[in-house]
Design an enzyme around this catalytic site. Structure first.
Site, PDB file in Angstrom:
ATOM      1  N   GLU A  68       0.646  -1.148  -0.033  1.00 40.28           N
ATOM      2  CA  GLU A  68      -0.020   0.098   0.031  1.00 40.28           C
ATOM      3  C   GLU A  68       0.936   1.246  -0.031  1.00 40.28           C
ATOM      4  O   GLU A  68       0.554   2.222  -0.742  1.00 40.28           O
ATOM      5  CB  GLU A  68      -1.036  -0.051   1.135  1.00 40.28           C
ATOM      6  CG  GLU A  68      -1.903  -0.941   1.233  1.00 40.28           C
ATOM      7  CD  GLU A  68      -1.504  -2.263   2.103  1.00 40.28           C
ATOM      8  OE1 GLU A  68      -2.289  -2.975   2.563  1.00 40.28           O
ATOM      9  OE2 GLU A  68      -0.039  -2.829   2.081  1.00 40.28           O
ATOM     10  N   GLY A 110      14.429 -39.001   0.908  1.00 43.77           N
ATOM     11  CA  GLY A 110      14.024 -40.378   0.399  1.00 43.77           C
ATOM     12  C   GLY A 110      12.698 -40.980   0.666  1.00 43.77           C
ATOM     13  O   GLY A 110      11.726 -40.289   1.244  1.00 43.77           O
TER      14      GLY A 110
END
Length: 364
Positions: free
Chosen positions: A56, A298
């Protein structure tokens, strides 16, 4: 609430602006702002880095006096508290905007509803909910951390057409092509942390850093490298112990600390059955303001995340090749008694990345 075509056009613009901070705003959300009179844009901006002005402020600076009586389109509820920067709601009031359209409400306790309340108390018309889902999706990690108390968890895996991730020997370089590997770097860059297990560190000695990615707001903030290392087995000389990115070792209480790990940040995590409690892992990361976790691990750890309901998205690259029955599987999951017990996923995106197919899937 009925929004016009012009409203949609400006909010879409604000969302594109917000995305420009994809790699650099964490732990803050990505936010964009457009200020307009009708179809004419008089100011626009996006939040770039934590501690720097919010979207803003940039938009109001550009608009100057033309902000008076204009409509401000903001992708997230303007802040109402003094944090690292002053309240944006106050800035909008001071600028004299006549209307504020908000995509998504901010669940952060110091903002939640207070920003909207300040604007309305000043006589500004506030409308909310325009393109809310797109705004929430852009900040899925921020919303997850604030609303659920844990980060958004994205697991990256690459497999062959027959569902294999590596040869029986563990060799996996490279299943996918160069384009897919470059794409992974962008997913790493948007994350607050890259997580793996000690088994992957021992087997592959990965760096777990972001390479060759540059965003509109500059270089990505280096994500945490989070290693689940129950017994603190990470060896001396491991790449994850270098100084190119911060590293956090998560381990069981009482695990012996070798001399080469003394300078590395560590935290003890509750466990059960000899494994770290994954929910406790994620709660600790949320406490450290981690929004999105990118997992490269893994099949055992990835399978555990999936089985325990800790996986929010599977980022799956499928290469047009076959590795055979002896190669390693995608995930380690318990056997199912019947088809009714199967794990169901839904595809949220699919596209080709070079010669490979990339799927984004989420649990149904």
């Amino acid at each position: 609430m009925i929004f016009s075509g012009t409203d949609h056009e400006h909010m879409a613009h604000a969302l594109r602006l917000a995305e420009r901070g994809l790699y650099t705003t964490q732990p803050n959300p990505r936010v964009g702002c457009v200020i307009a009179h009708g179809r004419e844009v008089v100011g626009a901006g996006f939040h770039q880095r934590a501690g720097e002005p919010h979207a803003e402020v940039f938009a109001l600076r550009e608009a100057g006096e033309r902000a008076r009586g204009a409509t401000a389109y903001v992708t997230l509820e303007p802040c109402a508290h003094h944090g690292r920067t002053p309240p944006c709601a106050d800035a909008l009031v001071a600028a004299g905007v006549g209307r504020v359209v908000i995509a998504a409400e901010d669940p952060f306790p110091q903002v939640d509803g207070h920003g909207i309340g300040k604007l309305r108390a000043a006589g500004i018309a506030v409308e909310q909910g325009l393109m809310r889902e797109a705004a929430r999706e852009l900040n899925c990690g921020f919303f997850s951390r604030i609303e659920r108390g844990r980060p958004f968890v994205r697991v990256k895996l690459a497999m062959s057409l027959d569902g294999r991730t590596a040869l029986a020997s563990g060799e996996s370089k490279w299943i996918t092509g160069a384009a897919a590997r470059a794409d992974v770097q962008r997913w790493r860059a948007r994350s607050s942390a890259i997580l793996t297990g000690s088994g992957t560190v021992l087997a592959d000695n990965p760096r777990l850093t972001v390479r060759r990615v540059e965003g509109p707001a500059g270089s990505p903030l280096p994500p945490w490298r989070v290693i689940l290392d129950t017994h603190l087995r990470t060896p001396s000389g491991s790449h994850v112990l270098d100084t190119t990115a911060p590293t956090l070792l998560m381990h069981a209480a009482g695990a012996p600390v070798a001399a080469h790990l003394a300078a590395t940040e560590r935290v003890a995590i509750a466990g059960h059955g000899g494994q770290l409690d994954l929910a406790a892992v994620l709660a600790e990361l949320a406490r450290r303001e981690v929004n999105e976790v990118h997992v490269e691990a893994g099949p055992a750890l990835c399978g555990a995340l999936f089985e325990q309901g800790c996986l929010d998205e599977l980022l799956l690259y499928v290469a047009p090749l076959l590795l055979g029955d002896g190669a390693r599987p995608l995930l380690q999951l318990p056997p199912l008694a019947d088809m009714a017990s199967r794990w169901q996923l839904r595809v949220v995106d699919q596209r080709m990345v070079g010669p490979d197919l990339r799927l984004r899937l989420r649990p149904s």
